[in-house]
Design an enzyme around this catalytic site. Structure first.
Site, PDB file in Angstrom:
ATOM      1  N   HIS A   1      34.681 -10.016 -23.994  1.00 59.68           N
ATOM      2  CA  HIS A   1      34.844 -11.053 -25.019  1.00 59.68           C
ATOM      3  C   HIS A   1      36.324 -11.221 -25.385  1.00 59.68           C
ATOM      4  O   HIS A   1      36.855 -12.331 -25.403  1.00 59.68           O
ATOM      5  CB  HIS A   1      34.092 -10.690 -26.306  1.00 59.68           C
ATOM      6  CG  HIS A   1      32.614 -10.763 -26.219  1.00 59.68           C
ATOM      7  ND1 HIS A   1      31.925 -11.903 -25.868  1.00 59.68           N
ATOM      8  CD2 HIS A   1      31.666  -9.828 -26.490  1.00 59.68           C
ATOM      9  CE1 HIS A   1      30.626 -11.664 -25.915  1.00 59.68           C
ATOM     10  NE2 HIS A   1      30.441 -10.404 -26.281  1.00 59.68           N
TER      11      HIS A   1
ATOM     12  N   ASP B   1      24.820 -13.320 -28.066  1.00 62.09           N
ATOM     13  CA  ASP B   1      25.875 -14.168 -27.501  1.00 62.09           C
ATOM     14  C   ASP B   1      25.264 -15.392 -26.821  1.00 62.09           C
ATOM     15  O   ASP B   1      25.779 -16.502 -26.948  1.00 62.09           O
ATOM     16  CB  ASP B   1      26.697 -13.392 -26.461  1.00 62.09           C
ATOM     17  CG  ASP B   1      27.331 -12.135 -27.021  1.00 62.09           C
ATOM     18  OD1 ASP B   1      27.667 -12.113 -28.220  1.00 62.09           O
ATOM     19  OD2 ASP B   1      27.489 -11.173 -26.248  1.00 62.09           O
TER      20      ASP B   1
ATOM     21  N   HIS C   1      31.780  -4.704 -22.195  1.00 59.40           N
ATOM     22  CA  HIS C   1      31.196  -5.908 -22.799  1.00 59.40           C
ATOM     23  C   HIS C   1      32.132  -6.465 -23.880  1.00 59.40           C
ATOM     24  O   HIS C   1      32.481  -7.651 -23.861  1.00 59.40           O
ATOM     25  CB  HIS C   1      29.824  -5.565 -23.392  1.00 59.40           C
ATOM     26  CG  HIS C   1      29.111  -6.734 -23.979  1.00 59.40           C
ATOM     27  ND1 HIS C   1      28.148  -7.431 -23.289  1.00 59.40           N
ATOM     28  CD2 HIS C   1      29.222  -7.339 -25.190  1.00 59.40           C
ATOM     29  CE1 HIS C   1      27.701  -8.415 -24.047  1.00 59.40           C
ATOM     30  NE2 HIS C   1      28.331  -8.374 -25.209  1.00 59.40           N
ATOM     31  N   GLU C   2      32.553  -5.605 -24.794  1.00 57.01           N
ATOM     32  CA  GLU C   2      33.407  -6.071 -25.900  1.00 57.01           C
ATOM     33  C   GLU C   2      34.798  -6.484 -25.412  1.00 57.01           C
ATOM     34  O   GLU C   2      35.348  -7.481 -25.880  1.00 57.01           O
ATOM     35  CB  GLU C   2      33.512  -5.007 -26.997  1.00 57.01           C
ATOM     36  CG  GLU C   2      32.196  -4.716 -27.698  1.00 57.01           C
ATOM     37  CD  GLU C   2      31.491  -5.951 -28.255  1.00 57.01           C
ATOM     38  OE1 GLU C   2      32.171  -6.937 -28.624  1.00 57.01           O
ATOM     39  OE2 GLU C   2      30.246  -5.936 -28.317  1.00 57.01           O
TER      40      GLU C   2
END
Length: 188
Positions: A8, A81, A4-5
């Site tokens: 980004h 988000d 997930h990170e």
């Protein structure tokens, strides 16, 4: 969480109008975040272009896009988000004059800018429906861009997520070094 990170960070790094990544972590913080990707502008920036805002929305959707690309499912991890991306897209359309449909007409005003910045729409119910449609369209467009970036760079996504999972926190410089090395090895 690592995917997930990195989603980004990778979407941010592979767009031309994004601030550089400074830090990525999967260590939970007291603010409720299970991890974060920190980007910092190189200089003080108060005015953003449409392209910069679109890239911000794409970056915000990068975490969810990574979940979809890797795990073929979604989680609740992207809730903040989603809120931020939606708010930014709505502001582009209602406040910043970045919609061809509404041109330079303000559809929303900010009340109490210093007390949380509540907003109120100044348009008909029919126009509100059109604004909602345009907001959804913009976020979907940027989400698809993020998903495409990650699909086209799946090897880099996997390598960076593995490294972040092992280290838990990495700097922007470490991130960029691995990105460059992985891209170079994929070209060879």
């Amino acid at each position: 969480m690592a995917y997930h990170e990195i989603g980004h960070a990778l979407v941010a790094a592979l767009q031309s109008h994004s601030a550089p990544v400074q830090k990525i972590t999967i260590i939970p913080r007291t603010s409720g975040a299970l991890g974060y990707t920190m980007q910092v502008e190189q200089s003080d920036k108060y005015i953003l272009t449409r392209e910069e805002l679109e890239d911000k929305i794409a970056t915000l959707t990068g975490g969810r896009a990574a979940e979809e690309v890797v795990f073929h499912q979604v989680s609740t991890g992207a809730s903040n988000d989603i809120e931020q991306a939606t708010k930014l897209a709505r502001s582009m359309i209602t406040r910043y004059g970045m919609s061809e449909d509404f041109d330079m007409v303000a559809m929303e005003t900010v009340n109490n800018a210093y007390l949380g910045g509540d907003t109120s729409l100044a348009c008909s119910a029919e126009t509100q429906k059109e604004i909602d449609r345009l907001v959804v369209e913009e976020v979907k467009k940027q989400h698809e861009k993020a998903r495409k970036i990650l699909q086209e760079n799946r090897g880099v996504l996997d390598a960076l997520a593995k490294y972040l999972y092992e280290k838990e926190t990495i700097t922007g410089d470490e991130f960029m070094d691995i990105l460059k090395k992985t891209e170079e090895s994929e070209v060879l």
